[in-house]
Motif scaffolding. Structure first.
Motif, PDB file in Angstrom:
ATOM      1  N   GLY A  59       0.808  -1.203   0.000  1.00 17.18           N
ATOM      2  CA  GLY A  59       0.000   0.000   0.000  1.00 17.18           C
ATOM      3  C   GLY A  59       0.840   1.251   0.000  1.00 17.18           C
ATOM      4  N   PRO A  60       0.204   2.414  -0.124  1.00 19.45           N
ATOM      5  CA  PRO A  60       0.938   3.674  -0.156  1.00 19.45           C
ATOM      6  C   PRO A  60       1.577   3.964   1.191  1.00 19.45           C
ATOM      7  CG  PRO A  60      -1.418   4.083  -0.004  1.00 19.45           C
ATOM      8  CD  PRO A  60      -1.251   2.610  -0.239  1.00 19.45           C
ATOM      9  N   GLY A  61       2.699   4.664   1.150  1.00 21.35           N
ATOM     10  CA  GLY A  61       3.375   5.025   2.388  1.00 21.35           C
ATOM     11  C   GLY A  61       2.677   6.183   3.069  1.00 21.35           C
ATOM     12  N   ARG A  62       3.151   6.509   4.271  1.00 17.53           N
ATOM     13  CA  ARG A  62       2.523   7.560   5.066  1.00 17.53           C
ATOM     14  C   ARG A  62       2.755   8.935   4.461  1.00 17.53           C
ATOM     15  NH1 ARG A  62       0.956   8.003  10.397  1.00 17.53           N
ATOM     16  NH2 ARG A  62       1.467   5.818  10.623  1.00 17.53           N
ATOM     17  N   SER A  63       4.013   9.260   4.175  1.00 17.54           N
ATOM     18  CA  SER A  63       4.333  10.594   3.670  1.00 17.54           C
ATOM     19  C   SER A  63       5.757  10.609   3.164  1.00 17.54           C
ATOM     20  CB  SER A  63       4.177  11.635   4.777  1.00 17.54           C
ATOM     21  OG  SER A  63       5.125  11.390   5.812  1.00 17.54           O
ATOM     22  N   ALA A  64       6.099  11.711   2.511  1.00 13.63           N
ATOM     23  CA  ALA A  64       7.488  11.899   2.113  1.00 13.63           C
ATOM     24  C   ALA A  64       8.330  12.134   3.347  1.00 13.63           C
ATOM     25  CB  ALA A  64       7.603  13.095   1.175  1.00 13.63           C
ATOM     26  N   SER A  65       9.627  11.800   3.261  1.00 15.16           N
ATOM     27  CA  SER A  65      10.521  12.102   4.366  1.00 15.16           C
ATOM     28  C   SER A  65      10.539  13.607   4.589  1.00 15.16           C
ATOM     29  CB  SER A  65      11.940  11.611   4.058  1.00 15.16           C
ATOM     30  OG  SER A  65      11.990  10.215   4.074  1.00 15.16           O
ATOM     31  N   PRO A  66      10.512  14.069   5.842  1.00 14.26           N
ATOM     32  CA  PRO A  66      10.482  15.510   6.104  1.00 14.26           C
ATOM     33  C   PRO A  66      11.783  16.169   5.705  1.00 14.26           C
ATOM     34  CG  PRO A  66      10.856  14.282   8.135  1.00 14.26           C
ATOM     35  CD  PRO A  66      10.538  13.265   7.073  1.00 14.26           C
ATOM     36  N   LYS A  67      11.697  17.482   5.462  1.00 11.50           N
ATOM     37  CA  LYS A  67      12.901  18.231   5.154  1.00 11.50           C
ATOM     38  C   LYS A  67      13.732  18.382   6.413  1.00 11.50           C
ATOM     39  CE  LYS A  67      10.814  20.861   1.388  1.00 11.50           C
ATOM     40  NZ  LYS A  67      10.472  22.200   0.866  1.00 11.50           N
ATOM     41  N   PRO A  68      15.064  18.536   6.269  1.00 11.61           N
ATOM     42  CA  PRO A  68      15.914  18.676   7.452  1.00 11.61           C
ATOM     43  C   PRO A  68      15.493  19.872   8.285  1.00 11.61           C
ATOM     44  CG  PRO A  68      17.224  18.284   5.488  1.00 11.61           C
ATOM     45  CD  PRO A  68      15.830  18.522   5.024  1.00 11.61           C
ATOM     46  N   THR A 100       6.609   3.666   4.275  1.00 13.31           N
ATOM     47  CA  THR A 100       7.299   4.550   5.198  1.00 13.31           C
ATOM     48  C   THR A 100       7.728   3.774   6.433  1.00 13.31           C
ATOM     49  OG1 THR A 100       6.081   6.489   4.445  1.00 13.31           O
ATOM     50  CG2 THR A 100       7.100   6.635   6.610  1.00 13.31           C
ATOM     51  N   ILE A 101       8.966   3.993   6.833  1.00 11.30           N
ATOM     52  CA  ILE A 101       9.491   3.393   8.054  1.00 11.30           C
ATOM     53  C   ILE A 101       9.188   4.333   9.217  1.00 11.30           C
ATOM     54  CG2 ILE A 101      11.601   2.743   9.275  1.00 11.30           C
ATOM     55  CD1 ILE A 101      12.764   2.057   6.456  1.00 11.30           C
ATOM     56  N   GLY A 102       8.517   3.835  10.231  1.00 10.43           N
ATOM     57  CA  GLY A 102       8.204   4.636  11.402  1.00 10.43           C
ATOM     58  C   GLY A 102       6.805   5.192  11.378  1.00 10.43           C
ATOM     59  N   THR A 103       6.326   5.557  12.565  1.00  7.97           N
ATOM     60  CA  THR A 103       4.976   6.114  12.720  1.00  7.97           C
ATOM     61  C   THR A 103       5.016   7.438  13.467  1.00  7.97           C
ATOM     62  OG1 THR A 103       4.686   4.793  14.744  1.00  7.97           O
ATOM     63  CG2 THR A 103       3.860   3.849  12.665  1.00  7.97           C
ATOM     64  N   GLY A 104       6.146   8.157  13.326  1.00 12.31           N
ATOM     65  CA  GLY A 104       6.217   9.490  13.911  1.00 12.31           C
ATOM     66  C   GLY A 104       7.045   9.609  15.164  1.00 12.31           C
ATOM     67  N   THR A 105       7.614   8.501  15.643  1.00 11.33           N
ATOM     68  CA  THR A 105       8.454   8.549  16.841  1.00 11.33           C
ATOM     69  C   THR A 105       9.788   7.860  16.574  1.00 11.33           C
ATOM     70  OG1 THR A 105       7.679   6.437  17.731  1.00 11.33           O
ATOM     71  CG2 THR A 105       6.379   8.402  18.277  1.00 11.33           C
ATOM     72  N   PRO A 106      10.836   8.252  17.294  1.00 10.19           N
ATOM     73  CA  PRO A 106      12.117   7.561  17.125  1.00 10.19           C
ATOM     74  C   PRO A 106      12.031   6.066  17.410  1.00 10.19           C
ATOM     75  CG  PRO A 106      12.430   9.625  18.310  1.00 10.19           C
ATOM     76  CD  PRO A 106      10.954   9.406  18.206  1.00 10.19           C
ATOM     77  N   ALA A 107      11.249   5.692  18.413  1.00 15.96           N
ATOM     78  CA  ALA A 107      11.146   4.285  18.797  1.00 15.96           C
ATOM     79  C   ALA A 107      10.541   3.420  17.707  1.00 15.96           C
ATOM     80  CB  ALA A 107      10.333   4.154  20.083  1.00 15.96           C
ATOM     81  N   SER A 108       9.763   4.033  16.818  1.00 18.41           N
ATOM     82  CA  SER A 108       9.118   3.251  15.756  1.00 18.41           C
ATOM     83  C   SER A 108      10.043   2.995  14.574  1.00 18.41           C
ATOM     84  CB  SER A 108       7.855   3.980  15.274  1.00 18.41           C
ATOM     85  OG  SER A 108       8.180   5.206  14.636  1.00 18.41           O
ATOM     86  N   CYS A 109      11.190   3.657  14.570  1.00 15.52           N
ATOM     87  CA  CYS A 109      12.152   3.485  13.475  1.00 15.52           C
ATOM     88  C   CYS A 109      13.226   2.504  13.925  1.00 15.52           C
ATOM     89  CB  CYS A 109      12.752   4.832  13.087  1.00 15.52           C
ATOM     90  SG  CYS A 109      11.574   5.917  12.270  1.00 15.52           S
ATOM     91  N   THR A 110      13.012   1.254  13.613  1.00 10.21           N
ATOM     92  CA  THR A 110      13.858   0.180  14.111  1.00 10.21           C
ATOM     93  C   THR A 110      14.641  -0.494  12.997  1.00 10.21           C
ATOM     94  OG1 THR A 110      12.138  -1.487  13.815  1.00 10.21           O
ATOM     95  CG2 THR A 110      12.153  -0.292  15.916  1.00 10.21           C
ATOM     96  N   SER A 111      15.647  -1.243  13.396  1.00  6.66           N
ATOM     97  CA  SER A 111      16.406  -2.057  12.451  1.00  6.66           C
ATOM     98  C   SER A 111      15.486  -3.023  11.725  1.00  6.66           C
ATOM     99  CB  SER A 111      17.500  -2.832  13.190  1.00  6.66           C
ATOM    100  OG  SER A 111      18.092  -3.799  12.370  1.00  6.66           O
ATOM    101  N   GLU A 112      14.598  -3.667  12.456  1.00  5.61           N
ATOM    102  CA  GLU A 112      13.687  -4.632  11.847  1.00  5.61           C
ATOM    103  C   GLU A 112      12.816  -3.977  10.782  1.00  5.61           C
ATOM    104  OE1 GLU A 112      14.888  -6.022  15.869  1.00  5.61           O
ATOM    105  OE2 GLU A 112      14.129  -4.132  15.071  1.00  5.61           O
TER     106      GLU A 112
END
Length: 397
Positions: A59-68, A100-112
């Motif tokens: 399915g479609p991802g959540r969003s584009a990666s945010p700008k720095p 998209t990897i992650g759901t808006g928090t650092p903890a959701s962005c994992t190696s797995e």
């Protein structure tokens, strides 16, 4: 299942990668060199467009990666490089990601999550919250050859992938049966097309990896197409000794129809390997634009082929290129403070059949000591090819 005949053909293809560097001397030859201001740079071939992408998987991802965010680390590469970047070499549009990897928090962005997303393929972005994040990789993320043809990993300028000094970070190999064979000519197919952009790769380590000759501390690629855009590589490692193996940051083999690997607006620093403290390849062409390669080292001993009683290696402090017909173009690029125990403190280039060419445009190569040999008139470079490197608007010292 594939027929036995097809599998047999693939087995032949996998083993067909030629050994390189057999004619490489270990003392310094002295071809007649021209000055570094020579202005007769030959025209380079126009790149061809990559094939159109299929619909992404899932399915479609959540969003584009945010700008720095404001105050983020300086952008990678040489902002004053001035080299024109062709369309094929630019960052891939990621406003409509496949996943998209992650759901808006650092903890959701994992190696797995990274491993799973890379295996699924498509255009991949991150949603790890507003602050920069480092993801400690517990396993190497591997591209599945059937999942593409485009695989794009975009960190939005906020994401660092760390190998923790223990493992390679990213792997793609069209000739690795474990990742799925998709054609009968794995050594020359146009997909997957892997792009890494707006990412940082740190502390990758491929030491002990023997498949395909090893190397590629952060990223190993064989087959398809590969490019690096707006990315930083720091403190990556591969084996300390051995001839031919190399690429503390990146190792590339067998690109489709010898189309070039593009490295654009990127920085490589603190890499250490037997050969190629930043980049390494066999039979692969490179175009390095508006980038910086600094403080990398080739620490092997004995060159290639290895001198009697030595393990071999030690060439290409920043870049190590071997093979037959290939090209290297450096434009708007700074290569400085790299070091090689043997030859080519900045660049080691050996075209075994003497057809390869090298072009240096509006670039600076400085303070790149070669421990044992380099080509007279080209500080920091050891070169064997069709003719001396063509240099224009550049500084070599």
């Amino acid at each position: 299942m594939k027929s036995a005949a097809v599998l047999a053909a693939l087995t032949v293809a996998v083993t067909a990668l030629p050994a390189c560097g057999a004619s490489e001397p270990t003392t310094a030859p002295a071809p007649a060199a021209r000055t570094s201001g020579a202005a007769d740079t030959p025209a380079t071939a126009d790149p061809t467009d990559a094939p159109a992408a299929r619909a992404g998987l899932g399915g479609p991802g959540r969003s584009a990666s945010p700008k720095p965010p404001v105050g983020a680390a300086p952008k990678a590469g040489n902002p004053n490089g001035g080299a024109t970047v062709p369309a094929e070499a630019r960052a891939v549009e990621t406003s409509k990601p496949t996943r998209t990897i992650g759901t808006g928090t650092p903890a959701s962005c994992t190696s797995e999550a990274v491993v799973k997303a890379v295996a699924a393929g498509g255009i991949i972005t991150f949603d790890c919250g507003p602050a920069p994040v480092t993801i400690a990789m517990k396993a190497t993320a591997k591209v599945r050859n059937a999942n593409g043809p485009k695989v794009v990993l975009d960190g939005g300028g906020r994401v660092t992938l760390s190998g923790q000094g223990q493992r390679r970070i990213l792997y793609m190999n069209t000739c690795d049966g474990a990742q799925g064979w998709t054609t009968s000519h794995c050594q020359n197919q146009d997909h997957p097309q892997l792009t890494v952009q707006n990412l940082t790769f740190v502390e990758g380590n491929s030491t002990g990896e023997k498949a395909e000759g090893g190397g590629g501390g952060a990223i190993f690629v064989r087959g398809g197409r590969f490019k690096v855009v707006n990315s930083t590589f720091a403190r990556n490692r591969c084996d300390r000794i051995g001839p031919d193996l190399g690429g503390a940051a990146v190792r590339v083999l067998s690109q489709y129809e010898n189309k070039p690997v593009y490295v654009v607006n990127s920085t490589f620093t603190g890499g250490s390997c037997s050969n190629g403290g930043a980049l390494s390849s066999i039979g692969v062409s490179w175009v390095v634009l508006n980038s910086v390669l600094r403080d990398n080292e080739a620490i092997g001993t004995g060159a290639n082929p290895a001198k009697a009683g030595t393990p071999g290696g030690g060439s290409g402090g920043a870049i190590y290129c071997d093979g037959n017909e290939f090209t290297v173009r450096l434009a708007g690029t700074i290569i400085e403070n790299n070091d090689a125990n043997e030859g080519g403190g900045a660049v080691f280039f050996v075209s075994n059949n003497r057809t390869g060419t090298m072009t240096i445009e509006r670039s600076t190569l400085r303070r790149n000591p070669s421990g044992q040999f380099e080509t007279r008139g080209y500080p920091g470079i050891f070169f064997l090819g069709a003719r001396n490197p063509t240099v224009s608007g550049s500084t070599l010292r």
